[in-house]
Design a protein around this motif. Structure first.
Motif, PDB file in Angstrom:
ATOM      1  N   LYS A  57       5.482 -14.106  45.968  1.00 49.33           N
ATOM      2  CA  LYS A  57       6.351 -13.292  45.118  1.00 49.33           C
ATOM      3  C   LYS A  57       6.120 -13.636  43.657  1.00 49.33           C
ATOM      4  CE  LYS A  57      10.260 -12.658  48.332  1.00 49.33           C
ATOM      5  NZ  LYS A  57      10.108 -11.205  48.497  1.00 49.33           N
ATOM      6  N   GLU A  58       6.052 -12.599  42.832  1.00 55.57           N
ATOM      7  CA  GLU A  58       6.110 -12.768  41.393  1.00 55.57           C
ATOM      8  C   GLU A  58       7.515 -12.339  40.967  1.00 55.57           C
ATOM      9  OE1 GLU A  58       1.415 -11.651  40.576  1.00 55.57           O
ATOM     10  OE2 GLU A  58       3.005 -10.465  39.642  1.00 55.57           O
ATOM     11  N   ARG A  59       8.209 -13.216  40.302  1.00 49.53           N
ATOM     12  CA  ARG A  59       9.609 -12.966  39.960  1.00 49.53           C
ATOM     13  C   ARG A  59       9.805 -13.267  38.475  1.00 49.53           C
ATOM     14  NH1 ARG A  59      14.743 -12.779  42.452  1.00 49.53           N
ATOM     15  NH2 ARG A  59      16.341 -14.014  41.379  1.00 49.53           N
ATOM     16  N   VAL A  60       9.961 -12.212  37.680  1.00 54.81           N
ATOM     17  CA  VAL A  60      10.054 -12.364  36.228  1.00 54.81           C
ATOM     18  C   VAL A  60      11.401 -11.834  35.755  1.00 54.81           C
ATOM     19  CG1 VAL A  60       9.002 -11.788  34.016  1.00 54.81           C
ATOM     20  CG2 VAL A  60       7.548 -12.096  36.033  1.00 54.81           C
ATOM     21  N   LYS A  61      12.089 -12.621  34.962  1.00 54.27           N
ATOM     22  CA  LYS A  61      13.406 -12.224  34.462  1.00 54.27           C
ATOM     23  C   LYS A  61      13.271 -10.987  33.576  1.00 54.27           C
ATOM     24  CE  LYS A  61      17.714 -14.178  32.746  1.00 54.27           C
ATOM     25  NZ  LYS A  61      18.421 -13.848  34.006  1.00 54.27           N
ATOM     26  N   ALA A  62      14.147 -10.027  33.791  1.00 52.80           N
ATOM     27  CA  ALA A  62      14.106  -8.754  33.056  1.00 52.80           C
ATOM     28  C   ALA A  62      14.749  -8.926  31.684  1.00 52.80           C
ATOM     29  CB  ALA A  62      14.809  -7.659  33.854  1.00 52.80           C
ATOM     30  N   LEU A  63      14.022  -9.556  30.796  1.00 54.90           N
ATOM     31  CA  LEU A  63      14.523  -9.852  29.454  1.00 54.90           C
ATOM     32  C   LEU A  63      14.251  -8.686  28.512  1.00 54.90           C
ATOM     33  CD1 LEU A  63      13.138 -13.489  29.288  1.00 54.90           C
ATOM     34  CD2 LEU A  63      15.560 -12.874  29.469  1.00 54.90           C
ATOM     35  N   ARG A  64      15.277  -8.274  27.812  1.00 53.33           N
ATOM     36  CA  ARG A  64      15.155  -7.221  26.801  1.00 53.33           C
ATOM     37  C   ARG A  64      15.180  -7.846  25.408  1.00 53.33           C
ATOM     38  NH1 ARG A  64      17.787  -5.061  31.214  1.00 53.33           N
ATOM     39  NH2 ARG A  64      17.156  -2.935  31.826  1.00 53.33           N
ATOM     40  N   LEU A  65      14.947  -7.018  24.416  1.00 49.84           N
ATOM     41  CA  LEU A  65      14.879  -7.526  23.041  1.00 49.84           C
ATOM     42  C   LEU A  65      16.140  -8.294  22.666  1.00 49.84           C
ATOM     43  CD1 LEU A  65      13.508  -7.757  20.297  1.00 49.84           C
ATOM     44  CD2 LEU A  65      14.378  -5.468  19.738  1.00 49.84           C
ATOM     45  N   LYS A  66      17.305  -7.781  23.061  1.00 53.87           N
ATOM     46  CA  LYS A  66      18.564  -8.470  22.719  1.00 53.87           C
ATOM     47  C   LYS A  66      18.635  -9.863  23.357  1.00 53.87           C
ATOM     48  CE  LYS A  66      21.198  -6.165  26.404  1.00 53.87           C
ATOM     49  NZ  LYS A  66      21.279  -7.351  27.285  1.00 53.87           N
ATOM     50  N   ASP A  67      18.036 -10.025  24.525  1.00 49.11           N
ATOM     51  CA  ASP A  67      18.023 -11.334  25.186  1.00 49.11           C
ATOM     52  C   ASP A  67      17.161 -12.322  24.406  1.00 49.11           C
ATOM     53  OD1 ASP A  67      19.588 -10.475  27.496  1.00 49.11           O
ATOM     54  OD2 ASP A  67      17.796  -9.369  28.097  1.00 49.11           O
ATOM     55  N   PHE A  68      16.016 -11.841  23.939  1.00 50.17           N
ATOM     56  CA  PHE A  68      15.161 -12.698  23.119  1.00 50.17           C
ATOM     57  C   PHE A  68      15.836 -13.029  21.791  1.00 50.17           C
ATOM     58  CE2 PHE A  68      11.774 -11.186  25.968  1.00 50.17           C
ATOM     59  CZ  PHE A  68      11.094 -12.374  26.189  1.00 50.17           C
ATOM     60  N   GLU A  69      16.490 -12.046  21.199  1.00 48.45           N
ATOM     61  CA  GLU A  69      17.179 -12.286  19.928  1.00 48.45           C
ATOM     62  C   GLU A  69      18.241 -13.374  20.086  1.00 48.45           C
ATOM     63  OE1 GLU A  69      16.826  -7.944  17.698  1.00 48.45           O
ATOM     64  OE2 GLU A  69      18.479  -8.304  19.111  1.00 48.45           O
ATOM     65  N   HIS A  70      18.932 -13.365  21.215  1.00 49.18           N
ATOM     66  CA  HIS A  70      19.939 -14.393  21.487  1.00 49.18           C
ATOM     67  C   HIS A  70      19.292 -15.773  21.575  1.00 49.18           C
ATOM     68  CE1 HIS A  70      23.598 -16.193  23.107  1.00 49.18           C
ATOM     69  NE2 HIS A  70      22.864 -16.727  24.061  1.00 49.18           N
ATOM     70  N   MET A  71      18.158 -15.864  22.268  1.00 49.69           N
ATOM     71  CA  MET A  71      17.455 -17.146  22.381  1.00 49.69           C
ATOM     72  C   MET A  71      16.888 -17.587  21.036  1.00 49.69           C
ATOM     73  SD  MET A  71      15.531 -17.151  26.120  1.00 49.69           S
ATOM     74  CE  MET A  71      14.830 -15.493  26.019  1.00 49.69           C
TER      75      MET A  71
END
Length: 243
Positions: free
Chosen positions: A196-210
């Protein structure tokens, strides 16, 4: 035999089957991106670049060919073993966990081709962002080239098959628990495998938070390898430049 571990990337990326399935990746597209990106960043001619999660080194090798001093780092021992054949006095490859600082400073750190969001624990994704910051010189640039989740979900192919080197890879894709999941199953020499390849569905707002949590400043966002303006619905990629 079935292989399916919690840290899917630690097992799947180290198998020869991973490299077989993805052996036809577009090198011309990768080279176009690297040419556009290095021109945009205006890196010094003898600049030092860290290719973080470099795989078998296709981006690192091309960047080195452009004249840069490049370090390729990846968790996969088999990928690094393959890449070491390309080493020279300005190109090296090392096994390294991207969530930890590398221990050197670079003019740029590139994390390319959706090589982020693998960790189940969100704190490790933030640790990776902080590690990238720690790897940068004071005026260095970080680059994360990620999938555009909304575009991927709108165009998700639920199931298909690829026959490569006599092996039929069945690929099933889904969105589950905030992750985009690909299940790859196949049989080789009478043995059944499933990964399985399992990648978190990160959007721009998620990156901005990090980025905010890591004290990082987002400079620009692009939507493809031509560095076109990012559109949440129509862009294929989410390419973020920061320092």
């Amino acid at each position: 035999m079935t292989k399916d571990t919690t840290q899917w990337y630690a097992s799947w990326f180290n198998t020869p089957y991973y490299h077989t399935l993805y052996k036809d990746r577009d090198h011309k597209e990768a080279e176009l991106f690297m040419n556009n990106l290095t021109a945009y960043l205006n890196l010094p001619e003898d600049g030092k670049i860290l290719d973080l999660a470099c795989g078998k080194g296709r981006h690192a090798v091309f960047l080195n060919g452009l004249g840069y001093n490049v370090v390729g780092a990846d968790l996969s021992e088999s990928s690094i073993a393959h890449a070491k054949q390309f080493e020279n006095d300005r190109l090296t490859f090392k096994v390294h966990d991207m969530s930890l600082p590398y221990g050197e400073k670079f003019d740029a750190v590139f994390n390319l081709f959706t090589s982020f969001g693998y960790f189940e624990d969100d704190s490790n994704n933030l640790k990776t962002i902080k590690a990238i910051k720690d790897n940068l010189k004071p005026h260095g640039f970080g680059v994360i080239d990620f999938m555009n989740v909304d575009f991927v979900l709108d165009h998700l192919v639920a199931e298909d098959e690829k026959n490569i080197n006599g092996i039929t890879f069945n690929q099933k894709r889904s969105y589950s628990d905030g992750h985009i999941v690909k299940t790859i199953s196949f049989t080789d020499e009478g043995q059944h495998f499933e990964f399985k390849e399992r990648v978190k569905a990160l959007r721009l707002k998620d990156f901005e938070h990090m980025f905010n949590a890591a004290g990082i400043y987002l400079l620009d966002v692009f939507g493809d390898y031509n560095l076109s303006k990012f559109s949440p619905k129509t862009s294929e990629r989410l390419i973020m430049i920061f320092n």
